[in-house]
Design a protein around this motif. Structure first.
Motif, short mmCIF file in Angstrom:
data_model
loop_
_atom_site.label_atom_id
_atom_site.label_comp_id
_atom_site.label_asym_id
_atom_site.label_seq_id
_atom_site.Cartn_x
_atom_site.Cartn_y
_atom_site.Cartn_z
N MET A 121 0.82 -1.18 0.00
CA MET A 121 0.00 0.00 0.00
C MET A 121 0.87 1.25 0.00
O MET A 121 0.50 2.24 -0.61
N LEU A 122 2.00 1.18 0.69
CA LEU A 122 2.89 2.32 0.69
C LEU A 122 3.44 2.56 -0.72
O LEU A 122 3.65 3.71 -1.12
N GLY A 123 3.62 1.49 -1.47
CA GLY A 123 4.08 1.62 -2.85
C GLY A 123 3.08 2.38 -3.71
O GLY A 123 3.47 3.20 -4.55
N TRP A 124 1.80 2.11 -3.50
CA TRP A 124 0.76 2.84 -4.24
C TRP A 124 0.76 4.31 -3.87
O TRP A 124 0.60 5.18 -4.74
N ALA A 125 0.94 4.61 -2.59
CA ALA A 125 0.98 6.01 -2.16
C ALA A 125 2.15 6.74 -2.82
O ALA A 125 2.00 7.86 -3.30
N LEU A 126 3.30 6.08 -2.87
CA LEU A 126 4.46 6.69 -3.52
C LEU A 126 4.24 6.85 -5.02
O LEU A 126 4.66 7.85 -5.62
N THR A 127 3.57 5.88 -5.64
CA THR A 127 3.28 5.98 -7.08
C THR A 127 2.39 7.18 -7.37
O THR A 127 2.65 7.96 -8.29
N PHE A 128 1.32 7.35 -6.58
CA PHE A 128 0.44 8.50 -6.79
C PHE A 128 1.14 9.81 -6.49
O PHE A 128 0.87 10.83 -7.13
N LEU A 129 2.07 9.81 -5.53
CA LEU A 129 2.84 11.01 -5.25
C LEU A 129 3.71 11.39 -6.44
O LEU A 129 3.76 12.56 -6.83
N VAL A 130 4.35 10.41 -7.06
CA VAL A 130 5.19 10.68 -8.23
C VAL A 130 4.32 11.18 -9.39
O VAL A 130 4.69 12.13 -10.08
N VAL A 131 3.18 10.57 -9.59
CA VAL A 131 2.25 11.02 -10.65
C VAL A 131 1.83 12.46 -10.40
O VAL A 131 1.78 13.28 -11.32
N ALA A 132 1.55 12.79 -9.13
CA ALA A 132 1.14 14.15 -8.79
C ALA A 132 2.26 15.15 -9.07
O ALA A 132 2.01 16.24 -9.60
N ALA A 177 -2.71 9.95 -2.81
CA ALA A 177 -1.47 9.56 -2.15
C ALA A 177 -1.55 9.83 -0.65
O ALA A 177 -1.12 9.01 0.17
N LYS A 178 -2.14 10.96 -0.28
CA LYS A 178 -2.26 11.30 1.14
C LYS A 178 -3.18 10.33 1.87
O LYS A 178 -2.85 9.85 2.96
N ILE A 179 -4.31 9.99 1.25
CA ILE A 179 -5.25 9.04 1.86
C ILE A 179 -4.60 7.67 2.02
O ILE A 179 -4.69 7.05 3.08
N LEU A 180 -3.93 7.19 0.98
CA LEU A 180 -3.29 5.87 1.06
C LEU A 180 -2.18 5.86 2.11
O LEU A 180 -2.00 4.86 2.81
N PHE A 181 -1.45 6.96 2.24
CA PHE A 181 -0.39 7.02 3.24
C PHE A 181 -0.97 6.91 4.64
O PHE A 181 -0.46 6.18 5.49
N PHE A 182 -2.06 7.62 4.91
CA PHE A 182 -2.66 7.57 6.25
C PHE A 182 -3.28 6.21 6.53
O PHE A 182 -3.21 5.72 7.67
N ILE A 183 -3.85 5.56 5.51
CA ILE A 183 -4.36 4.20 5.71
C ILE A 183 -3.22 3.26 6.05
O ILE A 183 -3.32 2.44 6.96
N PHE A 184 -2.10 3.39 5.34
CA PHE A 184 -0.92 2.57 5.62
C PHE A 184 -0.43 2.82 7.04
O PHE A 184 -0.10 1.88 7.77
N VAL A 238 0.29 0.92 12.67
CA VAL A 238 0.14 1.08 14.11
C VAL A 238 -0.69 -0.07 14.68
O VAL A 238 -0.35 -0.62 15.74
N ILE A 239 -1.76 -0.46 14.01
CA ILE A 239 -2.59 -1.58 14.47
C ILE A 239 -1.76 -2.87 14.50
O ILE A 239 -1.85 -3.65 15.45
N ALA A 240 -0.94 -3.09 13.50
CA ALA A 240 -0.10 -4.29 13.47
C ALA A 240 0.91 -4.28 14.62
O ALA A 240 1.16 -5.31 15.24
#
Length: 57
Positions: free
Chosen positions: A1-12, A31-38, A43-45
């Motif tokens: 999921m962190l990879g997707w956040a970084l991908t959307f950040l690069v696209v942005a 990217a911001k939403i995915l980062f916070f979900i990650f 933290v839960i883990a």
């Protein structure tokens, strides 16, 4: 999921450099939403691992 956040950040960032404001804003928002979900899942883990008695890595 962190990879997707970084991908959307690069696209942005690329879209912002090329002048596509709407696409850049949407990609940055995703990217911001995915980062916070990650972050929440991480933290839960860590809490679940601590409850089981294993030390955090």
């Amino acid at each position: 999921m962190l990879g997707w956040a970084l991908t959307f950040l690069v696209v942005a960032l690329i879209a912002a450099l090329l002048g596509f404001g709407g696409i850049a804003g949407a990609s940055a928002g995703i990217a911001k939403i995915l980062f916070f979900i990650f972050l929440v899942l991480f933290v839960i883990a860590m809490i679940a691992r601590a409850i089981k008695g294993k030390p955090p890595v």
